[in-house]
Design an enzyme around this catalytic site. Structure first.
Site, PDB file in Angstrom:
ATOM      1  N   ARG A 108      55.629  44.593  54.550  1.00 15.55           N
ATOM      2  CA  ARG A 108      54.577  44.562  53.540  1.00 15.55           C
ATOM      3  C   ARG A 108      53.238  44.899  54.199  1.00 15.55           C
ATOM      4  O   ARG A 108      52.847  44.252  55.171  1.00 15.55           O
ATOM      5  CB  ARG A 108      54.529  43.156  52.925  1.00 15.55           C
ATOM      6  CG  ARG A 108      53.940  43.124  51.572  1.00 15.55           C
ATOM      7  CD  ARG A 108      54.105  41.759  50.982  1.00 15.55           C
ATOM      8  NE  ARG A 108      53.322  40.765  51.685  1.00 15.55           N
ATOM      9  CZ  ARG A 108      52.969  39.615  51.142  1.00 15.55           C
ATOM     10  NH1 ARG A 108      53.347  39.314  49.926  1.00 15.55           N
ATOM     11  NH2 ARG A 108      52.258  38.753  51.813  1.00 15.55           N
ATOM     12  N   THR A 112      47.278  46.153  51.373  1.00 20.65           N
ATOM     13  CA  THR A 112      47.624  46.451  49.975  1.00 20.65           C
ATOM     14  C   THR A 112      48.688  45.506  49.416  1.00 20.65           C
ATOM     15  O   THR A 112      48.866  45.404  48.208  1.00 20.65           O
ATOM     16  CB  THR A 112      48.171  47.891  49.845  1.00 20.65           C
ATOM     17  OG1 THR A 112      49.416  47.957  50.565  1.00 20.65           O
ATOM     18  CG2 THR A 112      47.198  48.907  50.429  1.00 20.65           C
ATOM     19  N   ASP A 204      55.182  33.258  57.389  1.00 14.26           N
ATOM     20  CA  ASP A 204      55.944  34.512  57.434  1.00 14.26           C
ATOM     21  C   ASP A 204      57.335  34.223  58.013  1.00 14.26           C
ATOM     22  O   ASP A 204      57.484  33.915  59.201  1.00 14.26           O
ATOM     23  CB  ASP A 204      55.186  35.520  58.324  1.00 14.26           C
ATOM     24  CG  ASP A 204      55.864  36.892  58.322  1.00 14.26           C
ATOM     25  OD1 ASP A 204      57.102  36.944  58.491  1.00 14.26           O
ATOM     26  OD2 ASP A 204      55.153  37.898  58.153  1.00 14.26           O
ATOM     27  N   ASP A 207      58.471  36.374  61.127  1.00 19.15           N
ATOM     28  CA  ASP A 207      57.797  36.000  62.374  1.00 19.15           C
ATOM     29  C   ASP A 207      58.321  34.664  62.888  1.00 19.15           C
ATOM     30  O   ASP A 207      58.562  34.512  64.101  1.00 19.15           O
ATOM     31  CB  ASP A 207      56.278  35.905  62.150  1.00 19.15           C
ATOM     32  CG  ASP A 207      55.619  37.272  62.155  1.00 19.15           C
ATOM     33  OD1 ASP A 207      56.227  38.218  62.689  1.00 19.15           O
ATOM     34  OD2 ASP A 207      54.497  37.381  61.632  1.00 19.15           O
TER      35      ASP A 207
HETATM   36  C1  PRP Z   1      58.163  39.530  54.006  1.00 16.80           C
HETATM   37  C2  PRP Z   1      59.425  38.926  53.396  1.00 16.80           C
HETATM   38  C3  PRP Z   1      59.764  39.888  52.303  1.00 16.80           C
HETATM   39  C4  PRP Z   1      58.394  40.316  51.816  1.00 16.80           C
HETATM   40  C5  PRP Z   1      58.021  39.499  50.616  1.00 16.80           C
HETATM   41  O1  PRP Z   1      58.511  40.537  54.904  1.00 16.80           O
HETATM   42  O2  PRP Z   1      60.460  38.742  54.323  1.00 16.80           O
HETATM   43  O3  PRP Z   1      60.507  41.007  52.744  1.00 16.80           O
HETATM   44  O4  PRP Z   1      57.468  40.065  52.884  1.00 16.80           O
HETATM   45  O5  PRP Z   1      56.831  39.939  50.074  1.00 16.80           O
HETATM   46  P1  PRP Z   1      56.743  40.681  48.662  1.00 16.80           P
HETATM   47  O6  PRP Z   1      57.634  39.935  47.716  1.00 16.80           O
HETATM   48  O7  PRP Z   1      55.281  40.535  48.321  1.00 16.80           O
HETATM   49  O8  PRP Z   1      57.154  42.096  48.870  1.00 16.80           O
HETATM   50  P2  PRP Z   1      57.481  41.140  55.968  1.00 16.80           P
HETATM   51  O9  PRP Z   1      56.681  42.257  55.404  1.00 16.80           O
HETATM   52  O10 PRP Z   1      56.661  40.020  56.552  1.00 16.80           O
HETATM   53  O11 PRP Z   1      58.456  41.766  57.037  1.00 16.80           O
HETATM   54  P3  PRP Z   1      59.383  41.024  58.103  1.00 16.80           P
HETATM   55  O12 PRP Z   1      60.571  40.492  57.352  1.00 16.80           O
HETATM   56  O13 PRP Z   1      59.732  42.111  59.046  1.00 16.80           O
HETATM   57  O14 PRP Z   1      58.582  39.909  58.751  1.00 16.80           O
END
Ligand code: PRP
Length: 213
Positions: A108, A112, A204, A207
């Protein structure tokens, strides 16, 4: 106004989930304990996500007499959304050891809050399989929405979404965009904050699971 009532959602309540969610939410929880708690909850989520799979019967012989045997009559594909979804997928594979595994890489964008796709590898058979998309966090719902739309473009017809913690905003988005997809989750939290993090949430998940903070 964000809805708080969702038709297409199974919220699993269980004392073990309450205890382990507390471990996951606690900012002082270390990586090993975080992984253990996530995996225990994932087993319960998997059990519920699979409980109405179609079955077939056949005759077997016990040492005593003939009786009816059962097997699952549906191919299953597990699709973790990378990275955090990997923390849930092994528990599903414990129950369905021959399930295919597809991968969807997306993160994400911090500014944005929109998902950015960086990888996809979906095995053959997606058209007829029960496809379980797994990601511990449903925040805005952008990542899950993109993942489900992509899988539908590939031909998927039987989709479920398995998540640990959902924000009402994300569930509302999935109900509007994917009313055919049932969500199985362990928690529906209060809301999103201004940075689109789930409140109270657990931070997160990726992480914390991979020890990258
Ligand atoms: C997080 C989580 C989801 C997403 C949720 O991933 O694991 O995939 O964000 O957010 P949303 O519903 O607003 O799309 P992240 O971008 O942190 O990636 P990662 O799993 O690699 O840490």
């Amino acid at each position: 106004m964000v809805s708080q009532n969702f038709e297409n959602v199974t919220l699993i309540e269980h004392p073990v989930i309450n205890r382990d969610l507390t471990i996951l939410r606690d900012v002082s929880t270390k990586t090993a304990e975080f992984r253990g708690a996530l995996k225990r909850i994932a087993v319960i989520l998997a059990y519920h996500a699979l409980k109405d799979l179609p079955q077939k019967t056949f005759e077997i012989e016990t040492p005593i007499e003939k009786t009816t045997g059962y097997d699952i009559d549906q191919d299953v594909m597990v699709v973790p959304i990378l990275r955090a979804g990997l923390g849930l997928s092994d528990s599903l594979l414990q129950f369905i050891p021959n399930a295919k595994v597809g991968h969807l890489g997306m993160y994400r964008d911090e500014e944005t809050h929109e998902p950015v796709d960086y990888y996809s590898n979906i095995p053959d058979g997606v058209e007829k399989d029960m496809v379980l998309v797994v990601d511990p966090m449903l925040a805005t719902g952008g990542s899950a929405d993109d993942a489900l739309s992509f899988l539908k473009e590939q031909g998927a017809q039987h989709l479920r979404f398995v998540s640990l913690i959902c924000a009402p905003e994300g569930l509302q988005r999935l109900e509007e965009k994917h009313p055919d997809v049932h969500t199985i989750t362990a928690a529906i939290d209060k809301k999103l904050n201004d940075d689109a993090f789930i409140v109270p949430g657990l931070g997160d998940a990726g992480d914390r699971y991979f020890g990258t903070t």
